[in-house]
Design a protein around this motif. Structure first.
Motif, PDB file in Angstrom:
ATOM      1  N   THR A 150       0.830  -1.196   0.000  1.00 35.40           N
ATOM      2  CA  THR A 150       0.000   0.000   0.000  1.00 35.40           C
ATOM      3  C   THR A 150       0.867   1.250   0.000  1.00 35.40           C
ATOM      4  OG1 THR A 150      -1.668  -1.200   1.279  1.00 35.40           O
ATOM      5  CG2 THR A 150      -1.895   1.183   1.160  1.00 35.40           C
ATOM      6  N   VAL A 181     -10.156  -1.361  -5.066  1.00 36.01           N
ATOM      7  CA  VAL A 181      -9.844  -1.524  -3.658  1.00 36.01           C
ATOM      8  C   VAL A 181     -11.143  -1.693  -2.893  1.00 36.01           C
ATOM      9  CG1 VAL A 181      -9.822   0.993  -3.320  1.00 36.01           C
ATOM     10  CG2 VAL A 181      -8.681  -0.488  -1.657  1.00 36.01           C
ATOM     11  N   THR A 183     -13.637  -1.115   0.134  1.00 33.96           N
ATOM     12  CA  THR A 183     -13.880   0.047   0.988  1.00 33.96           C
ATOM     13  C   THR A 183     -14.901  -0.281   2.067  1.00 33.96           C
ATOM     14  OG1 THR A 183     -15.644   0.877  -0.466  1.00 33.96           O
ATOM     15  CG2 THR A 183     -13.398   1.644  -0.904  1.00 33.96           C
ATOM     16  N   THR A 221     -10.227   2.206   3.479  1.00 31.63           N
ATOM     17  CA  THR A 221      -9.940   0.887   2.914  1.00 31.63           C
ATOM     18  C   THR A 221     -10.398  -0.196   3.881  1.00 31.63           C
ATOM     19  OG1 THR A 221      -7.705   0.967   3.829  1.00 31.63           O
ATOM     20  CG2 THR A 221      -8.004   1.731   1.562  1.00 31.63           C
ATOM     21  N   PHE A 230      -3.585  -4.155   0.332  1.00 36.34           N
ATOM     22  CA  PHE A 230      -4.106  -2.985   1.047  1.00 36.34           C
ATOM     23  C   PHE A 230      -4.220  -3.273   2.532  1.00 36.34           C
ATOM     24  CE2 PHE A 230      -6.028  -2.826  -3.244  1.00 36.34           C
ATOM     25  CZ  PHE A 230      -5.385  -1.679  -3.715  1.00 36.34           C
ATOM     26  N   VAL A 236      -9.975   7.046   1.973  1.00 38.97           N
ATOM     27  CA  VAL A 236     -10.133   6.980   0.516  1.00 38.97           C
ATOM     28  C   VAL A 236     -10.733   8.273  -0.026  1.00 38.97           C
ATOM     29  CG1 VAL A 236     -11.251   5.773  -1.395  1.00 38.97           C
ATOM     30  CG2 VAL A 236     -10.343   4.481   0.546  1.00 38.97           C
TER      31      VAL A 236
END
Length: 373
Positions: A150, A181, A183, A221, A230, A236
């Motif tokens: 990351t 990614v 979330t 994330t 990640f 984000v």
């Protein structure tokens, strides 16, 4: 001279003799055997050289003037270069302050999320290995950087490492169309997948088609298995648009990322994941609304009469002229003081015996009236 075999042979011999004489002259020094020949040549050709020098002297002066002008021009150019260097130094100081602020913000983010990071600088931006949104950083395998790590900065998620060299690495930015990614929504914990859309907001597919989302909601994330690529809890962005729910299994929202991908400089590669999920701790503090002051105006009616002397009548109030009590000022007439010697039933102001007289008169009048009947 014609180019024949003899002429070429003669040229070679002359060159060989010249090198031989030069060698002998250098080794002989002051006692060189050719010193006599040199003096004789100077005697013969000296006057010719002086005449030639006098003939070309104006040209030489002009050349000297041009040379001096060049020196003056060089001095001006040197001053200009020094001035530019000073400007660059001042500019670099401002840039250093900006980079220091970026580094402080990134360290604060890393501290709040308990991320172990390796700081790096963006040294290149552009397409690489078929990706449209990538940057190159000045840290590689020698610095402990590995693939699928990351990348963040003081604002939030930057991207993930895709390729690693000994001293550099390529980072795929979060706004690239090939970037995805997981979330998690702040507070509600609604899960989704964010995909880059270039210079447009990120597109996030929420797994719950009936999730209640509004503009301003924030995302972090979710994290990957074994924390790669990640780590959890990295900011984000925030929601700027919500598609109306059409009964689909998923729901699409659009998120403005916190990171400005066109002005990246200092970034950090997460080389050590946090022990526990930081959840929403890394999100920036929400701005508090500024309270609006409320002003209340209370109107107090003026007191009756004169403000200076309350016992004086108000000059703005007309004075009544026809008072039934006969008081021209319109004020009530006060009662007379009571007589302490007056008996009950007596007329005020008279003799105390007047009450008995009045009663006797009334009795007589009543008797007379009865006789007439």
């Amino acid at each position: 001279m014609r180019d024949t075999r003899e002429s070429r042979l003669l040229l070679v011999l002359l060159v060989a003799v010249a090198f031989a004489l030069i060698t002998v002259d250098i080794r002989g020094g002051e006692n060189s055997p050719v010193d006599g020949a040199r003096q004789a040549a100077a005697t013969v050709f000296g006057p010719v050289e002086n005449g030639m020098a006098a003939a070309v002297d104006p040209v030489g002066n002009a050349i000297g003037a041009v040379r001096d002008s060049g020196e003056r021009h060089n001095k001006i150019a040197d001053l200009q270069r020094e001035n530019e260097a000073l400007k660059q130094k001042l500019g670099s100081d401002a840039r250093n302050r900006s980079r220091l602020n970026q580094l402080d913000a990134m360290l604060k983010t890393a501290g709040e999320g308990q991320y172990g990071i390796k700081a790096a600088q963006v040294i290149g931006i552009g397409a690489a290995q078929g990706f449209s949104w990538t940057v190159t950083i000045d840290a590689g395998s020698r610095d402990g950087i590995k693939r699928d790590m990351t990348v963040l900065n003081g604002e939030g998620l930057v991207g993930r490492v895709t390729t690693v060299g000994p001293s550099t690495a390529t980072v795929l930015l979060a706004n690239d169309p090939d970037f995805t990614v997981g979330t998690r929504m702040e507070s509600s914990d609604e899960l989704g997948f964010a995909t880059g859309q270039g210079d447009r907001p990120l597109s996030v597919q929420l797994l719950n088609g009936k999730a209640k989302v509004k503009a301003g909601d924030r995302l972090v994330t979710f994290g990957s298995q074994s924390d790669r690529p990640f780590v959890p809890g990295v900011p984000v962005g925030e929601v700027v648009k919500v598609d109306p729910s059409g009964g689909d299994l998923t729901r699409t929202v659009y998120v403005r990322p916190y990171v400005g991908f066109t002005k990246l400089d200092i970034v950090g590669v997460v080389v050590q994941a946090p022990r526990t999920d930081p959840r929403d701790q890394v999100l920036p503090a929400k701005p508090r609304p500024t309270p609006t002051p409320t002003v209340t105006v209370t109107v107090t009616p003026p007191p009756p009469g004169n403000a200076v002397n309350p016992n004086q009548a108000d000059p703005n109030v007309p004075i009544p002229t026809n008072d039934p009590n006969g008081n021209p000022n319109g004020n009530p007439v006060p009662d007379p003081p009571a007589d302490p010697n007056r008996k009950p039933g007596a007329l005020p102001g008279g003799d105390p015996d007047n009450a008995n007289n009045a009663n006797n008169a009334n009795t007589a009048n009543n008797a007379a009236a009865d006789g007439d009947q």
